[in-house]
Design a protein around this motif. Structure first.
Motif, PDB file in Angstrom:
ATOM      1  N   ASP A   9       0.950  -1.162  -0.025  1.00 58.35           N
ATOM      2  CA  ASP A   9      -0.049   0.081   0.064  1.00 58.35           C
ATOM      3  C   ASP A   9       0.897   1.173  -0.071  1.00 58.35           C
ATOM      4  N   GLY A  10       2.246   1.202  -0.022  1.00 58.92           N
ATOM      5  CA  GLY A  10       3.022   2.354  -0.233  1.00 58.92           C
ATOM      6  C   GLY A  10       3.577   2.684   0.999  1.00 58.92           C
ATOM      7  N   ARG A  11       3.067   2.342   2.323  1.00 54.18           N
ATOM      8  CA  ARG A  11       3.633   2.840   3.763  1.00 54.18           C
ATOM      9  C   ARG A  11       4.975   2.090   3.806  1.00 54.18           C
ATOM     10  N   LEU A  12       5.876   2.902   4.610  1.00 59.48           N
ATOM     11  CA  LEU A  12       7.148   2.512   5.018  1.00 59.48           C
ATOM     12  C   LEU A  12       7.044   2.369   6.465  1.00 59.48           C
ATOM     13  N   TRP A  13       7.837   1.387   6.884  1.00 57.10           N
ATOM     14  CA  TRP A  13       7.724   0.776   8.141  1.00 57.10           C
ATOM     15  C   TRP A  13       9.287   0.672   8.662  1.00 57.10           C
ATOM     16  N   GLU A  14       9.479   0.976   9.733  1.00 65.20           N
ATOM     17  CA  GLU A  14      11.021   0.713  10.481  1.00 65.20           C
ATOM     18  C   GLU A  14      11.111  -0.332  11.483  1.00 65.20           C
ATOM     19  N   PRO A  15      11.086  -1.469  11.283  1.00 64.21           N
ATOM     20  CA  PRO A  15      11.210  -2.538  12.170  1.00 64.21           C
ATOM     21  C   PRO A  15      12.465  -2.799  12.787  1.00 64.21           C
ATOM     22  N   LEU A  16      13.551  -2.258  12.451  1.00 64.30           N
ATOM     23  CA  LEU A  16      14.828  -2.019  13.062  1.00 64.30           C
ATOM     24  C   LEU A  16      14.676  -1.038  14.196  1.00 64.30           C
ATOM     25  N   ASP A  17      14.366   0.296  13.774  1.00 66.65           N
ATOM     26  CA  ASP A  17      13.945   1.138  14.927  1.00 66.65           C
ATOM     27  C   ASP A  17      13.258   0.730  16.041  1.00 66.65           C
ATOM     28  N   GLU A  18      12.067   0.035  15.482  1.00 66.95           N
ATOM     29  CA  GLU A  18      11.103  -0.369  16.467  1.00 66.95           C
ATOM     30  C   GLU A  18      11.536  -1.655  17.577  1.00 66.95           C
ATOM     31  N   ALA A  19      12.714  -2.361  17.132  1.00 63.83           N
ATOM     32  CA  ALA A  19      13.394  -3.110  18.156  1.00 63.83           C
ATOM     33  C   ALA A  19      13.943  -2.439  19.262  1.00 63.83           C
ATOM     34  N   ARG A  20      14.691  -1.256  18.404  1.00 67.45           N
ATOM     35  CA  ARG A  20      15.399  -0.416  19.612  1.00 67.45           C
ATOM     36  C   ARG A  20      14.504   0.075  20.570  1.00 67.45           C
ATOM     37  N   ARG A  21      13.271   0.513  20.094  1.00 62.83           N
ATOM     38  CA  ARG A  21      12.340   1.114  20.968  1.00 62.83           C
ATOM     39  C   ARG A  21      11.662   0.105  21.889  1.00 62.83           C
TER      40      ARG A  21
END
Length: 130
Positions: free
Chosen positions: A98-110
């Motif tokens: 759908d064109g959205r960008l997700w940041e799973p690497l940053d989410e792991a830090r969070r």
């Protein structure tokens, strides 16, 4: 392309795929079979990160593992939704169809800081409950 060949993955996927594999290899042996790239496996990943945080493990000591667990979560999204890895300037994201960008690497830090959840990030990215 014949039926047994798979399309080449974008070059942006090379590092995250490797990081995810390294993280799976680094987790306790009894947990590895349960990390099957299913949405349910992300409960275990969140729990592992929570345990590290509760034990007071410094970020610097688990930085590579967290990057790998974030990449693992990104791979769950990629495999379940047909998303693609994107990268620029050393940063990596997952772009869903759908064109959205997700940041799973940053989410792991969070998550390690006590402010995130890979399971919930993936649930939102996949557009359905886990």
């Amino acid at each position: 392309m014949n039926r047994t060949e798979r399309p080449a993955r974008p070059s942006a996927a090379a590092r995250p795929v490797r990081w995810a594999a390294e993280a799976v290899a680094a987790v306790p042996e009894g947990m590895r079979p349960r990390l099957d790239h299913s949405a349910q496996s992300l409960w275990r990943v969140d729990r592992l990160i929570e345990d590290l945080r509760r034990e007071g493990t410094p970020y610097a000591a688990v930085e590579g593992l967290l990057r790998g667990l974030g990449a693992y979560a990104g791979e769950v999204i990629v495999r379940r939704t047909g998303a693609e890895w994107w990268s620029s300037g050393g940063d990596h994201w997952v772009r869903t169809p759908d064109g959205r960008l997700w940041e799973p690497l940053d989410e792991a830090r969070r998550c390690h800081a006590g402010h995130g959840s890979l399971r919930l990030l993936c649930r939102d990215a996949m557009g359905r409950g886990l």
